[in-house]
Design a protein around this motif. Structure first.
Motif, mmCIF file in Angstrom:
data_model
loop_
_atom_site.group_PDB
_atom_site.id
_atom_site.type_symbol
_atom_site.label_atom_id
_atom_site.label_comp_id
_atom_site.label_asym_id
_atom_site.label_seq_id
_atom_site.Cartn_x
_atom_site.Cartn_y
_atom_site.Cartn_z
ATOM 1 N N THR A 217 3.785 -53.394 -4.537
ATOM 2 C CA THR A 217 4.905 -53.002 -3.666
ATOM 3 C C THR A 217 4.958 -51.477 -3.543
ATOM 4 O OG1 THR A 217 6.427 -52.964 -5.548
ATOM 5 C CG2 THR A 217 6.289 -55.009 -4.261
ATOM 6 N N LEU A 218 5.411 -51.040 -2.383
ATOM 7 C CA LEU A 218 5.632 -49.607 -2.125
ATOM 8 C C LEU A 218 7.120 -49.367 -1.905
ATOM 9 C CD1 LEU A 218 2.783 -48.374 0.278
ATOM 10 C CD2 LEU A 218 3.099 -47.851 -2.142
ATOM 11 N N GLU A 219 7.640 -48.339 -2.562
ATOM 12 C CA GLU A 219 9.035 -47.939 -2.364
ATOM 13 C C GLU A 219 9.133 -47.047 -1.126
ATOM 14 O OE1 GLU A 219 11.478 -49.014 -4.148
ATOM 15 O OE2 GLU A 219 10.351 -49.982 -5.773
ATOM 16 N N GLU A 220 10.368 -46.919 -0.631
ATOM 17 C CA GLU A 220 10.612 -45.971 0.449
ATOM 18 C C GLU A 220 10.289 -44.560 -0.049
ATOM 19 O OE1 GLU A 220 11.365 -46.315 3.519
ATOM 20 O OE2 GLU A 220 11.772 -48.456 3.600
ATOM 21 N N GLY A 221 9.635 -43.777 0.774
ATOM 22 C CA GLY A 221 9.237 -42.431 0.370
ATOM 23 C C GLY A 221 7.892 -42.387 -0.307
ATOM 24 N N GLU A 222 7.190 -43.538 -0.375
ATOM 25 C CA GLU A 222 5.858 -43.584 -0.987
ATOM 26 C C GLU A 222 4.820 -44.006 0.055
ATOM 27 O OE1 GLU A 222 6.371 -44.651 -5.705
ATOM 28 O OE2 GLU A 222 6.053 -46.290 -4.276
ATOM 29 N N PHE B 243 -13.907 -48.868 -6.839
ATOM 30 C CA PHE B 243 -14.982 -48.218 -7.604
ATOM 31 C C PHE B 243 -14.933 -46.692 -7.454
ATOM 32 C CE2 PHE B 243 -16.871 -52.406 -6.339
ATOM 33 C CZ PHE B 243 -16.793 -53.000 -7.599
ATOM 34 N N GLY B 244 -13.702 -46.138 -7.465
ATOM 35 C CA GLY B 244 -13.520 -44.695 -7.433
ATOM 36 C C GLY B 244 -13.511 -44.085 -6.056
ATOM 37 N N ARG B 245 -13.737 -44.910 -4.998
ATOM 38 C CA ARG B 245 -13.763 -44.371 -3.636
ATOM 39 C C ARG B 245 -12.666 -45.033 -2.796
ATOM 40 N NH1 ARG B 245 -20.127 -43.824 -1.788
ATOM 41 N NH2 ARG B 245 -20.742 -42.336 -3.437
ATOM 42 N N PRO B 246 -11.980 -44.232 -1.951
ATOM 43 C CA PRO B 246 -10.934 -44.816 -1.109
ATOM 44 C C PRO B 246 -11.536 -45.717 -0.031
ATOM 45 C CG PRO B 246 -11.274 -42.503 -0.569
ATOM 46 C CD PRO B 246 -12.092 -42.770 -1.784
ATOM 47 N N VAL B 247 -10.847 -46.806 0.213
ATOM 48 C CA VAL B 247 -11.294 -47.746 1.242
ATOM 49 C C VAL B 247 -10.120 -48.049 2.166
ATOM 50 C CG1 VAL B 247 -13.102 -48.789 -0.157
ATOM 51 C CG2 VAL B 247 -10.783 -49.721 -0.254
ATOM 52 N N GLY B 248 -10.409 -48.192 3.414
ATOM 53 C CA GLY B 248 -9.372 -48.529 4.381
ATOM 54 C C GLY B 248 -8.462 -47.354 4.673
ATOM 55 N N ALA B 249 -7.485 -47.618 5.532
ATOM 56 C CA ALA B 249 -6.509 -46.587 5.925
ATOM 57 C C ALA B 249 -5.381 -46.519 4.903
ATOM 58 C CB ALA B 249 -5.960 -46.917 7.311
ATOM 59 N N PRO B 250 -4.739 -45.378 4.804
ATOM 60 C CA PRO B 250 -3.596 -45.270 3.885
ATOM 61 C C PRO B 250 -2.486 -46.242 4.266
ATOM 62 C CG PRO B 250 -4.328 -43.102 4.585
ATOM 63 C CD PRO B 250 -5.054 -44.091 5.458
ATOM 64 N N VAL B 251 -1.795 -46.736 3.266
ATOM 65 C CA VAL B 251 -0.675 -47.646 3.475
ATOM 66 C C VAL B 251 0.603 -46.811 3.432
ATOM 67 C CG1 VAL B 251 0.534 -49.687 2.648
ATOM 68 C CG2 VAL B 251 -1.953 -49.489 2.354
ATOM 69 N N THR B 252 1.345 -46.824 4.535
ATOM 70 C CA THR B 252 2.536 -45.969 4.625
ATOM 71 C C THR B 252 3.833 -46.754 4.754
ATOM 72 O OG1 THR B 252 2.231 -45.813 7.024
ATOM 73 C CG2 THR B 252 1.218 -44.091 5.672
ATOM 74 N N GLU B 253 3.757 -48.069 4.957
ATOM 75 C CA GLU B 253 4.955 -48.887 5.115
ATOM 76 C C GLU B 253 5.421 -49.408 3.760
ATOM 77 O OE1 GLU B 253 6.626 -49.346 7.846
ATOM 78 O OE2 GLU B 253 5.210 -48.163 9.066
ATOM 79 N N GLU C 45 3.537 -39.177 -2.647
ATOM 80 C CA GLU C 45 4.847 -38.948 -2.020
ATOM 81 C C GLU C 45 4.683 -38.867 -0.505
ATOM 82 O OE1 GLU C 45 7.979 -38.659 -2.660
ATOM 83 O OE2 GLU C 45 8.034 -38.766 -4.850
ATOM 84 N N LYS C 46 5.652 -39.450 0.192
ATOM 85 C CA LYS C 46 5.669 -39.333 1.648
ATOM 86 C C LYS C 46 6.742 -38.333 2.100
ATOM 87 C CE LYS C 46 6.916 -42.954 4.027
ATOM 88 N NZ LYS C 46 6.926 -44.307 4.632
ATOM 89 N N ARG C 47 7.628 -37.958 1.155
ATOM 90 C CA ARG C 47 8.713 -37.034 1.475
ATOM 91 C C ARG C 47 8.223 -35.584 1.446
ATOM 92 N NH1 ARG C 47 12.568 -39.670 -3.009
ATOM 93 N NH2 ARG C 47 10.569 -39.459 -4.073
#
Length: 325
Positions: A27-32, A39-49, A66-68
């Motif tokens: 789960t993501l909180e508001e503001g996150e 395996f240490g590498r980012p995959v996909g687009a960032p999750v902002t919702e 942080e998104k704030r």
């Protein structure tokens, strides 16, 4: 026995299923915002919702950011202005993570981002401050030169400072710093929201000179006021002395007039009194002459032919004549 094995196997399966589910959802909180790392590498687009999201269990993990809006406060720097005045410049900024994936790949953490902002913003601030006059840093573009009647009370050196025109002003300077820094930070997934100069101050050596100049100026103004006060005091005392002399002169003239009138009246009275009996007047004047001319240690010898003796005889004989009558 078989039942126990089945129960244990069912329990293990339930636990495994629970662990799998826990590793699958997050789960993501508001503001996150989050980036999925495999395996240490980012995959996909960032999750902002905000809300419940899924990922592959065991092979993927969640990196949260942080998104704030965040705060950056730089260390005060000693920077020379265009006029070679050394000043302390304290700057602050507001920023946020605009691209979490790029942010993770470039600086990884907020501490790394602040370190990078230190280099970027401090460099831009130093370039802008060293290329600007001090007056541009402390005044706004709306600065209005004071009127002549106000400048008349200001020292000549300060008048020159007050009459300097402001071309850019502090607001324009901070906008330029923000624009220059914004050109660099996007490569780190950062958006720079605002940059402000919190405080400007002279370095210690220059501050002491400024204080000494201020003290000297205050003393000069105090001396001018003191001189003007002494001049006014001398003028007031001079006017007072003049008025006192006029009062004394008028009073003396009045005294002499009164005394002259009194002497004239006394002379008139004496004349009228002595004119009634001239012989008595002569006698009185003779007595006064003897009194004024007589010495205490001297003896006056009178003959029977002297006027004084003659008056004495008449004075002694007059009562006898009156008695016989």
């Amino acid at each position: 026995m078989m039942k126990n094995v089945l129960k244990i196997g069912g329990g293990v399966a339930a636990v495994a299923l629970g662990v799998t589910l826990m590793g699958t959802f997050y789960t993501l909180e508001e503001g996150e915002q989050a980036v999925i790392v495999q395996f240490g590498r980012p995959v996909g687009a960032p999750v902002t919702e905000a809300g419940l999201h899924g990922k592959l269990p065991f092979v993927q993990e969640v990196r949260r950011f942080e998104k704030r809006i965040l705060v950056w406060d730089g260390d005060p720097n000693q920077i020379p202005t265009k006029g070679r005045e050394f000043i302390w410049v304290d700057t602050t900024a507001r920023w946020r993570i605009a691209d979490a994936k790029k942010f993770l790949e470039s600086v990884a953490t907020e501490a790394g981002a602040r370190s990078r902002l230190n280099d970027i913003i401090d460099s831009v601030v130093r370039d802008q401050v060293s290329g600007s006059e001090l007056v541009e840093l402390v005044r706004s573009a709306s600065w209005v030169i004071p009127k002549d009647e106000l400048l008349a009370e200001v020292p000549a050196e300060a008048q020159a400072e007050l009459k300097k025109e402001v071309v850019r002003g502090r607001e324009e300077l901070t906008r330029t710093i923000l624009a220059k820094a914004r050109e660099v930070v996007p490569q780190y997934g950062i958006e720079l929201v605002d940059v402000r100069i919190k405080r400007l101050d002279y370095v210690e050596s220059v501050r002491e000179k400024v204080y000494a100049r201020m003290i000297s100026e205050r003393k000069r103004i105090a001396a001018r006021f003191r001189s003007e006060g002494e001049g006014q005091s001398a003028e007031i005392l001079g006017t007072m002395e003049k008025e006192l002399r006029q009062i004394r002169s008028t009073a003396y003239r009045r005294v002499q007039e009164v005394r002259g009138k009194a002497d004239a009246e006394a002379t008139r009275v004496y004349g009228a009194a002595y004119g009634a009996d001239p012989e008595f007047y002569a006698f009185s004047r003779t007595l006064e002459a003897y009194k004024e001319g007589q010495n205490k240690n001297s003896t006056v010898i009178l003959t029977t032919e002297s006027d004084y003796y003659r008056y004495l005889k008449r004075a002694n004989a007059a009562p006898a004549v009156r008695t016989k009558r």
